[in-house]
Design a protein around this motif. Sequence first.
Motif, PDB file in Angstrom:
ATOM      1  N   LEU A  12     -11.009  50.927 -21.030  1.00  0.00           N
ATOM      2  CA  LEU A  12      -9.568  50.527 -21.080  1.00  0.00           C
ATOM      3  C   LEU A  12      -9.719  48.929 -21.538  1.00  0.00           C
ATOM      4  CD1 LEU A  12      -6.862  52.134 -18.871  1.00  0.00           C
ATOM      5  CD2 LEU A  12      -7.139  52.257 -21.405  1.00  0.00           C
ATOM      6  N   VAL A  13     -10.453  48.372 -20.906  1.00  0.00           N
ATOM      7  CA  VAL A  13     -10.904  46.927 -20.741  1.00  0.00           C
ATOM      8  C   VAL A  13     -11.378  46.750 -22.000  1.00  0.00           C
ATOM      9  CG1 VAL A  13     -11.903  44.883 -19.819  1.00  0.00           C
ATOM     10  CG2 VAL A  13     -10.659  46.769 -18.357  1.00  0.00           C
ATOM     11  N   VAL A  14     -12.482  47.304 -22.437  1.00  0.00           N
ATOM     12  CA  VAL A  14     -12.979  47.156 -23.744  1.00  0.00           C
ATOM     13  C   VAL A  14     -12.216  47.210 -25.069  1.00  0.00           C
ATOM     14  CG1 VAL A  14     -14.792  48.291 -25.644  1.00  0.00           C
ATOM     15  CG2 VAL A  14     -15.410  47.978 -23.081  1.00  0.00           C
ATOM     16  N   LYS A  17      -9.993  44.146 -25.050  1.00  0.00           N
ATOM     17  CA  LYS A  17     -10.788  43.303 -25.601  1.00  0.00           C
ATOM     18  C   LYS A  17     -10.653  43.125 -27.310  1.00  0.00           C
ATOM     19  CE  LYS A  17     -13.842  42.185 -22.053  1.00  0.00           C
ATOM     20  NZ  LYS A  17     -15.366  41.889 -21.473  1.00  0.00           N
ATOM     21  N   ASP A  18     -10.548  44.476 -27.675  1.00  0.00           N
ATOM     22  CA  ASP A  18     -10.306  44.475 -29.083  1.00  0.00           C
ATOM     23  C   ASP A  18      -8.931  44.339 -29.623  1.00  0.00           C
ATOM     24  OD1 ASP A  18     -13.023  45.015 -29.321  1.00  0.00           O
ATOM     25  OD2 ASP A  18     -12.695  47.262 -29.245  1.00  0.00           O
ATOM     26  N   GLY A  19      -8.023  44.070 -28.875  1.00  0.00           N
ATOM     27  CA  GLY A  19      -6.543  43.795 -29.187  1.00  0.00           C
ATOM     28  C   GLY A  19      -5.717  45.103 -29.161  1.00  0.00           C
ATOM     29  N   ASN A  20      -6.116  46.205 -28.425  1.00  0.00           N
ATOM     30  CA  ASN A  20      -5.315  47.305 -28.414  1.00  0.00           C
ATOM     31  C   ASN A  20      -4.028  47.134 -27.476  1.00  0.00           C
ATOM     32  OD1 ASN A  20      -4.389  49.894 -27.582  1.00  0.00           O
ATOM     33  ND2 ASN A  20      -6.261  50.804 -28.400  1.00  0.00           N
ATOM     34  N   LYS A  22      -1.935  49.208 -26.379  1.00  0.00           N
ATOM     35  CA  LYS A  22      -1.561  50.719 -25.846  1.00  0.00           C
ATOM     36  C   LYS A  22      -2.627  50.547 -24.390  1.00  0.00           C
ATOM     37  CE  LYS A  22      -0.072  53.672 -29.212  1.00  0.00           C
ATOM     38  NZ  LYS A  22      -0.210  55.106 -30.400  1.00  0.00           N
ATOM     39  N   ALA A  23      -3.863  50.179 -24.757  1.00  0.00           N
ATOM     40  CA  ALA A  23      -4.831  50.029 -23.637  1.00  0.00           C
ATOM     41  C   ALA A  23      -4.333  48.845 -22.677  1.00  0.00           C
ATOM     42  CB  ALA A  23      -6.002  49.614 -23.966  1.00  0.00           C
ATOM     43  N   GLN A  24      -3.612  47.790 -23.038  1.00  0.00           N
ATOM     44  CA  GLN A  24      -3.045  46.721 -22.162  1.00  0.00           C
ATOM     45  C   GLN A  24      -1.810  47.721 -21.464  1.00  0.00           C
ATOM     46  OE1 GLN A  24      -1.661  43.778 -24.798  1.00  0.00           O
ATOM     47  NE2 GLN A  24      -3.830  42.730 -24.567  1.00  0.00           N
ATOM     48  N   PHE A  25      -0.934  48.349 -22.220  1.00  0.00           N
ATOM     49  CA  PHE A  25       0.038  48.888 -21.385  1.00  0.00           C
ATOM     50  C   PHE A  25      -0.604  49.782 -20.404  1.00  0.00           C
ATOM     51  CE2 PHE A  25       3.527  52.284 -21.147  1.00  0.00           C
ATOM     52  CZ  PHE A  25       4.224  51.480 -20.530  1.00  0.00           C
ATOM     53  N   GLU A  26      -1.554  50.649 -20.678  1.00  0.00           N
ATOM     54  CA  GLU A  26      -2.255  51.814 -19.644  1.00  0.00           C
ATOM     55  C   GLU A  26      -2.584  50.897 -18.492  1.00  0.00           C
ATOM     56  OE1 GLU A  26      -2.177  54.955 -19.480  1.00  0.00           O
ATOM     57  OE2 GLU A  26      -0.947  54.779 -21.441  1.00  0.00           O
ATOM     58  N   ILE A  64      -8.493  38.148 -21.503  1.00  0.00           N
ATOM     59  CA  ILE A  64      -9.544  39.367 -21.277  1.00  0.00           C
ATOM     60  C   ILE A  64     -10.827  39.250 -21.829  1.00  0.00           C
ATOM     61  CG2 ILE A  64      -8.674  40.494 -23.341  1.00  0.00           C
ATOM     62  CD1 ILE A  64      -8.907  42.232 -19.888  1.00  0.00           C
ATOM     63  N   LYS A  65     -10.764  38.446 -23.028  1.00  0.00           N
ATOM     64  CA  LYS A  65     -12.206  38.282 -23.527  1.00  0.00           C
ATOM     65  C   LYS A  65     -12.999  37.676 -22.605  1.00  0.00           C
ATOM     66  CE  LYS A  65     -10.847  39.272 -28.196  1.00  0.00           C
ATOM     67  NZ  LYS A  65     -11.077  39.204 -29.527  1.00  0.00           N
TER      68      LYS A  65
END
Length: 187
Positions: A12-14, A17-20, A22-26, A64-65
């Motif tokens: 999720l962190v990766v 870092k790619d700007g997702n 949905k992953a941030q929300f998770e 995050i990066k």
Amino acid sequence: MEAVYIDPHFNLVVECKDGNRKAQFELYKLYSKAMYNIAMRILNDADEASDMLQESFIDAFLRIKEFRQESSFGMWIKQIVVNKCISQLRKRKFEFLSTEEVDLSEIPDEDEFNEEELQLQVEEVKKAIHMLPEGYRIVLSLYLLEGYDHEEIAFILKITESTSRTQLLRAKRKLTDLLTKIKAKDI
């Protein structure tokens, strides 16, 4: 053989870092409640805790990066939340009691706080913690609830280790008194 820790939310962190988004929300859903509770224990104000929670996640996702994933995301966001809350408290200009008047040799290293004797319910303990003076509540929360040692607390709050120890001792005594009064229904 050295133990290797793998963050269960590494992927999720990766993705973050790619700007997702949905992953941030998770990640937010996974950690927001625990981080809010930390903020509440430090700030003792629901609105401020909510604000610091939001600011912490915004800050984390903007940076995050920079996160090297040498620790878990949870540990990293917890440090951000604690630092944001401490900064917010500094804006309130709280003061710790001076240790000049205290004979530090009288402060025991062992805890005098006998938890088994105080068979109290969780709500009573929470109520008593919220009633503590701010400086006491912060040190007690960081030490007992968040697991920081006196050196770390001193660094975070920009106080001496002996001040941290004194604040904790006084907080425990005050908490014991408050719990006794709550149990007797004096408060």
